[in-house]
Design an enzyme around this catalytic site. Structure first.
Site, mmCIF file in Angstrom:
data_model
loop_
_atom_site.group_PDB
_atom_site.id
_atom_site.type_symbol
_atom_site.label_atom_id
_atom_site.label_comp_id
_atom_site.label_asym_id
_atom_site.label_seq_id
_atom_site.Cartn_x
_atom_site.Cartn_y
_atom_site.Cartn_z
ATOM 1 N N ASN A 9 28.525 52.968 -19.011
ATOM 2 C CA ASN A 9 28.314 52.873 -17.629
ATOM 3 C C ASN A 9 26.892 52.409 -17.441
ATOM 4 O O ASN A 9 26.020 53.536 -17.365
ATOM 5 C CB ASN A 9 28.749 54.086 -16.880
ATOM 6 C CG ASN A 9 28.949 53.992 -15.494
ATOM 7 O OD1 ASN A 9 28.525 52.931 -14.883
ATOM 8 N ND2 ASN A 9 29.425 54.616 -14.640
ATOM 9 N N ARG A 91 32.044 49.261 -18.027
ATOM 10 C CA ARG A 91 32.642 49.857 -16.720
ATOM 11 C C ARG A 91 31.848 48.846 -15.798
ATOM 12 O O ARG A 91 30.756 48.777 -15.546
ATOM 13 C CB ARG A 91 32.313 51.262 -16.321
ATOM 14 C CG ARG A 91 32.810 51.306 -14.660
ATOM 15 C CD ARG A 91 32.451 52.802 -14.362
ATOM 16 N NE ARG A 91 32.801 52.973 -12.811
ATOM 17 C CZ ARG A 91 32.964 54.090 -12.503
ATOM 18 N NH1 ARG A 91 32.197 55.283 -13.199
ATOM 19 N NH2 ARG A 91 33.084 54.141 -10.983
ATOM 20 N N HIS A 180 36.588 52.454 -7.241
ATOM 21 C CA HIS A 180 37.142 53.454 -7.842
ATOM 22 C C HIS A 180 38.593 53.302 -8.349
ATOM 23 O O HIS A 180 39.245 54.190 -8.411
ATOM 24 C CB HIS A 180 37.047 54.691 -6.975
ATOM 25 C CG HIS A 180 35.898 55.367 -6.532
ATOM 26 N ND1 HIS A 180 35.474 55.829 -5.274
ATOM 27 C CD2 HIS A 180 34.817 55.566 -7.137
ATOM 28 C CE1 HIS A 180 34.462 56.440 -5.082
ATOM 29 N NE2 HIS A 180 33.704 56.263 -6.190
ATOM 30 N N ARG A 241 26.155 57.920 1.570
ATOM 31 C CA ARG A 241 26.410 56.694 2.273
ATOM 32 C C ARG A 241 27.170 56.977 3.596
ATOM 33 O O ARG A 241 27.902 58.110 3.757
ATOM 34 C CB ARG A 241 27.734 55.869 1.379
ATOM 35 C CG ARG A 241 26.980 55.362 0.089
ATOM 36 C CD ARG A 241 27.795 54.526 -0.680
ATOM 37 N NE ARG A 241 27.646 54.924 -2.049
ATOM 38 C CZ ARG A 241 28.620 54.989 -3.049
ATOM 39 N NH1 ARG A 241 29.734 54.320 -2.845
ATOM 40 N NH2 ARG A 241 28.441 55.530 -4.225
ATOM 41 N N GLU A 384 38.057 58.636 -15.935
ATOM 42 C CA GLU A 384 37.683 57.227 -15.871
ATOM 43 C C GLU A 384 37.371 56.607 -17.158
ATOM 44 O O GLU A 384 37.840 55.601 -17.751
ATOM 45 C CB GLU A 384 36.587 56.906 -14.986
ATOM 46 C CG GLU A 384 37.082 56.901 -13.663
ATOM 47 C CD GLU A 384 35.950 57.214 -12.456
ATOM 48 O OE1 GLU A 384 35.204 58.269 -12.645
ATOM 49 O OE2 GLU A 384 35.933 56.256 -11.513
#
Ligand code: AMP
Length: 407
Positions: A9, A91, A180, A241, A384
């Site tokens: 990642n 990813r 996601h 966020r 993930e």
């Protein structure tokens, strides 16, 4: 011999990696490269066999970082050859409409991922770079891109289309892509067996609430709604966020505060959410402050829960019924308080937690609702990396849907 995938990642200044055994799902080793390209020293952490190896040294670029990571595998283990490294998985946040499925890493797909940086300016560039570097360092190992947005390419037009001027939206490819997706798909796929119910027709809501946070509604494993939009900014309140906000706030700040686009981006993505409301981005800190009587922190928590409850109510209606609500990611897996605050709002509809089960800490998927709850409530730790590893093995063996095959 084990069959393993090195999942990478790659961010703008950091790289996370994990060596995954695809057969039993174990994470055999993992690590982190931090502060790449910064004037001060960077950090490496490599974990294997219960040992943590840490280094502090300059890391000028991704290539230096990834080269060192491969040296750590040689030096501290596990030996990638002995552990059956079958593929490398990268990813990627934004695959846009170009990548509804995972893709093998080729010169062309690297460029396509780079070009999609307009949809994820902070992410796609470094992700493409990570793949390019690994291709150079390990040219004989098949590698694949797995996109966070792919799962939501199956959304119906009614949920992915914004009520924005059609010509502008088409010209600039503005629509809800979601994010996601790998986690929502993985978690959603675990729920039917957990409930001992057929996957077909199962109506569920998945709440992936970690530092980033998003909700999805799924029927029979297909997504029908999601809360993240063109970018991962839309939807739930997150660590830093805003989530949903009137876009006119942007016009207002340009006109009245003289902010430019980069300042606005930073304000909305990095300086808002729980960080902006309380000064703390970590939910544990915010919960602690509220417990100590900090009213501002309590209000922030209430706002956070309020938004989730709104999405669950919305999606329940859009689904026309509901079998399961599932919590995942850092907050969803660990915060019994958050789960209770959300689920208690649905007492009117007969949804009930089993307080003891909700309080249990575990890494296992579990049902936490009371036996007589109208809707099952579950916690499923997301994985993930395993989901990415499985997808990459599949395309490395069978080729991808774009016609690429491993030579
Ligand atoms: P993730 O992005 O999925 O890694 O989630 C990270 C976030 O999970 C952290 O920023 C914390 O806010 C949150 N988190 C982790 N453990 C707990 C906990 N025990 N209670 C509340 N929040 C937690």
């Amino acid at each position: 011999m084990a069959k393993t995938v090195l999942v990478i990642n790659s961010g703008s200044s950091s790289i996370k990696y994990q060596l995954v055994d695809v057969e039993n799902g174990d994470a055999l080793a993992s690590g982190l490269v931090e502060k790449i390209g910064e004037p001060t020293d960077g950090f490496y952490t490599h974990k294997y066999n219960g040992e943590k190896h840490k280094f502090t040294e300059p890391i000028p670029d991704h290539e230096t970082g990834l080269k060192r990571v491969l040296e750590f595998f040689d030096q501290f283990g596990p030996n990638l050859k002995e552990y059956g490294l079958a593929a490398i998985g990268h990813r990627v946040v934004a695959g846009g409409a170009v990548f509804p499925e995972p893709a093998l890493v080729t010169e062309k797909t690297i460029h396509q991922v780079e070009d999609l940086a307009t949809l994820a300016p902070l992410h796609n560039g470094p992700e493409a770079k990570g793949a390019e570097v690994m291709k150079k360092l390990m040219p004989d190992v098949p590698a694949g891109f797995v996109f966070d947005s792919s799962f939501f390419q199956q959304l119906p037009a009614v949920s992915y289309t914004y009520a924005l001027n059609k010509e502008v939206a088409e010209k600039y490819q503005i629509r809800r892509y979601g994010a996601h997706g790998t986690s929502h798909e993985y978690v959603g796929s675990v729920v039917p067996s957990l409930l001992n119910k057929p996957a077909e027709g199962l109506k569920q809501i998945v709440l992936h609430i970690g530092n980033g946070a998003s909700a999805s509604a799924q029927i029979g494993g297909r997504p029908v709604e999601t809360s993240m939009g063109l970018t991962p900014l839309e939807g739930l309140v997150m660590g830093s966020r805003t989530g949903d906000i009137d876009p006119a706030v942007v016009f207002h700040l340009i006109r009245n505060a003289g902010l430019n686009v980069d300042e606005l981006d930073k304000l909305f993505n990095k300086q808002s959410g729980m960080t902006g409301l309380t000064g703390r981005g970590d939910m544990r800190d915010v919960e602690q402050l509220a417990e100590n009587g900090d009213e501002n922190a309590q209000l922030a928590l209430d706002i956070y829960h309020h938004r989730i409850v709104g999405y669950v109510g919305n999606y329940w209606a859009q689904l026309g019924g509901l079998d399961a609500i599932t919590f995942t990611a850092g907050v969803g897996e660990n915060s019994a308080e958050t789960r209770a605050a959300v689920i208690d709002k649905f007492a009117f509809a007969g949804v009930k937690l089993d307080a003891e089960k909700n309080a249990i800490r575990s890494d296992e998927p579990r049902v936490i609702s009371a036996a007589d709850s109208s809707v099952a409530v579950c916690v499923v730790p997301t994985n993930e990396e395993l989901a990415i590893a499985r997808k990459v093995i599949k395309i490395s063996e069978e080729g991808d849907v774009y016609g690429n095959k491993v030579a």
